[in-house]
Scaffold this motif. Structure first.
Motif, PDB file in Angstrom:
ATOM      1  N   TYR A   1      -3.218   5.369  -1.148  1.00 24.44           N
ATOM      2  CA  TYR A   1      -2.813   4.208  -0.351  1.00 24.44           C
ATOM      3  C   TYR A   1      -3.975   3.240  -0.150  1.00 24.44           C
ATOM      4  O   TYR A   1      -3.779   2.018  -0.159  1.00 24.44           O
ATOM      5  CB  TYR A   1      -2.246   4.683   0.984  1.00 24.44           C
ATOM      6  CG  TYR A   1      -1.083   5.629   0.819  1.00 24.44           C
ATOM      7  CD1 TYR A   1       0.190   5.157   0.532  1.00 24.44           C
ATOM      8  CD2 TYR A   1      -1.265   7.007   0.917  1.00 24.44           C
ATOM      9  CE1 TYR A   1       1.256   6.029   0.365  1.00 24.44           C
ATOM     10  CE2 TYR A   1      -0.200   7.891   0.748  1.00 24.44           C
ATOM     11  CZ  TYR A   1       1.059   7.389   0.473  1.00 24.44           C
ATOM     12  OH  TYR A   1       2.115   8.257   0.295  1.00 24.44           O
TER      13      TYR A   1
ATOM     14  N   PHE B   1      -4.248  -0.612  -1.579  1.00 19.32           N
ATOM     15  CA  PHE B   1      -4.628  -1.733  -0.716  1.00 19.32           C
ATOM     16  C   PHE B   1      -5.806  -2.493  -1.315  1.00 19.32           C
ATOM     17  O   PHE B   1      -5.815  -3.731  -1.347  1.00 19.32           O
ATOM     18  CB  PHE B   1      -4.983  -1.220   0.678  1.00 19.32           C
ATOM     19  CG  PHE B   1      -5.401  -2.282   1.644  1.00 19.32           C
ATOM     20  CD1 PHE B   1      -4.465  -3.108   2.236  1.00 19.32           C
ATOM     21  CD2 PHE B   1      -6.751  -2.463   1.953  1.00 19.32           C
ATOM     22  CE1 PHE B   1      -4.863  -4.105   3.132  1.00 19.32           C
ATOM     23  CE2 PHE B   1      -7.153  -3.456   2.839  1.00 19.32           C
ATOM     24  CZ  PHE B   1      -6.201  -4.277   3.430  1.00 19.32           C
TER      25      PHE B   1
ATOM     26  N   SER C   1       0.833  -1.211   0.000  1.00 18.70           N
ATOM     27  CA  SER C   1       0.000   0.000   0.000  1.00 18.70           C
ATOM     28  C   SER C   1       0.863   1.256   0.000  1.00 18.70           C
ATOM     29  O   SER C   1       0.573   2.222  -0.713  1.00 18.70           O
ATOM     30  CB  SER C   1      -0.924  -0.005   1.220  1.00 18.70           C
ATOM     31  OG  SER C   1      -1.728  -1.169   1.240  1.00 18.70           O
TER      32      SER C   1
ATOM     33  N   TYR D   1      -4.810  -4.634  -4.229  1.00 15.35           N
ATOM     34  CA  TYR D   1      -4.106  -5.845  -3.797  1.00 15.35           C
ATOM     35  C   TYR D   1      -5.100  -6.917  -3.353  1.00 15.35           C
ATOM     36  O   TYR D   1      -5.000  -8.082  -3.755  1.00 15.35           O
ATOM     37  CB  TYR D   1      -3.155  -5.490  -2.656  1.00 15.35           C
ATOM     38  CG  TYR D   1      -2.081  -6.511  -2.383  1.00 15.35           C
ATOM     39  CD1 TYR D   1      -1.770  -7.492  -3.317  1.00 15.35           C
ATOM     40  CD2 TYR D   1      -1.366  -6.485  -1.191  1.00 15.35           C
ATOM     41  CE1 TYR D   1      -0.770  -8.416  -3.067  1.00 15.35           C
ATOM     42  CE2 TYR D   1      -0.357  -7.413  -0.930  1.00 15.35           C
ATOM     43  CZ  TYR D   1      -0.073  -8.369  -1.869  1.00 15.35           C
ATOM     44  OH  TYR D   1       0.914  -9.280  -1.622  1.00 15.35           O
TER      45      TYR D   1
END
Length: 228
Positions: free
Chosen positions: A198, A202, A183, A205
């Motif tokens: 960020y 995240f 992140s 992902y």
């Protein structure tokens, strides 16, 4: 041709024989701290997003080539995993026994370093969606992920060694650190001044991992249908 160097390509006409000295020299070249893999690791620990952005847009000589980096780091992780037998404790894709899905599951567990590279394609897809306003194509995002996922392999490798030596379950801690690193690195790459970057990193992902897992399940089901 009696000259020592070729007049066209400037390379030696007859290369030196490959021996132990040659192999050691090549390893030293890869591991060299200045512009080598150790230098790359240091830069990716200090300012990952900024250094990767600089590699893509300005200077491609400061860091190790991304494909080489992720192959080397994945190999390091795979060797450490096979030595300490860590992976089965924290990677599992549920599936019935004696099925194609179970066989795929076993391959993922035994080759997590390489399956992580494949998963990078799914993560890149979501990054392209979440950061579509930024002028980076799919392949540039893959280069970003080669560096970031390569660092993840090294983080897992370090914790795998400590878990193997101490017998404490540390890989869950490594997973949290990897999520945080991803992140931070990806968010810094796109826009370090925006908190949303960020969170988007995240989310990309997580969604990349989920779609990778779903794809494996679908592949297992299809293979079972074909086998029948």
């Amino acid at each position: 041709m009696s000259e020592e160097f070729c007049s066209n390509c400037k390379q030696t006409v007859k290369p030196k024989r490959i021996d132990g000295h040659y192999i050691i020299h090549e390893i030293e070249h890869v591991l060299h701290f200045e512009r080598g893999i150790l230098y790359t690791i240091r830069e990716l620990l200090i300012r990952p997003g900024e250094n990767i952005k600089n590699f893509i847009t300005e200077n491609r000589s400061r860091l190790v080539k991304p494909i080489i980096f992720i192959i080397v780091t994945s190999l390091i992780y795979t060797l450490i995993n096979h030595f300490f037998h860590i992976e089965q404790s924290y990677i599992k894709i549920d599936g019935a026994k004696d099925t194609k899905l179970n066989a795929i599951n076993n391959w993922v567990q035994s080759h997590y370093g390489y399956s992580n590279i494949i998963m990078g394609g799914f993560i890149a897809f979501w990054l392209k969606i979440f950061f579509k306003k930024y002028d980076y194509n799919f392949f540039e995002i893959l280069i970003l992920l080669c560096f970031v996922l390569g660092m993840e392999m090294l983080i897992f490798s370090v914790f795998a060694i400590f878990e193997g030596l101490t017998k404490y379950h540390l890989m869950q801690i490594a997973t949290v650190i990897v999520f945080a690193y991803f992140s931070w690195a990806v968010g810094q790459f796109f826009d370090k001044n925006r908190v949303a970057s960020y969170f988007k990193a995240f989310a990309s992902y997580i969604l990349g991992m989920l779609t990778f897992g779903i794809s494996i399940m679908i592949l297992g089901i299809l293979l079972n249908i074909i086998a029948k």
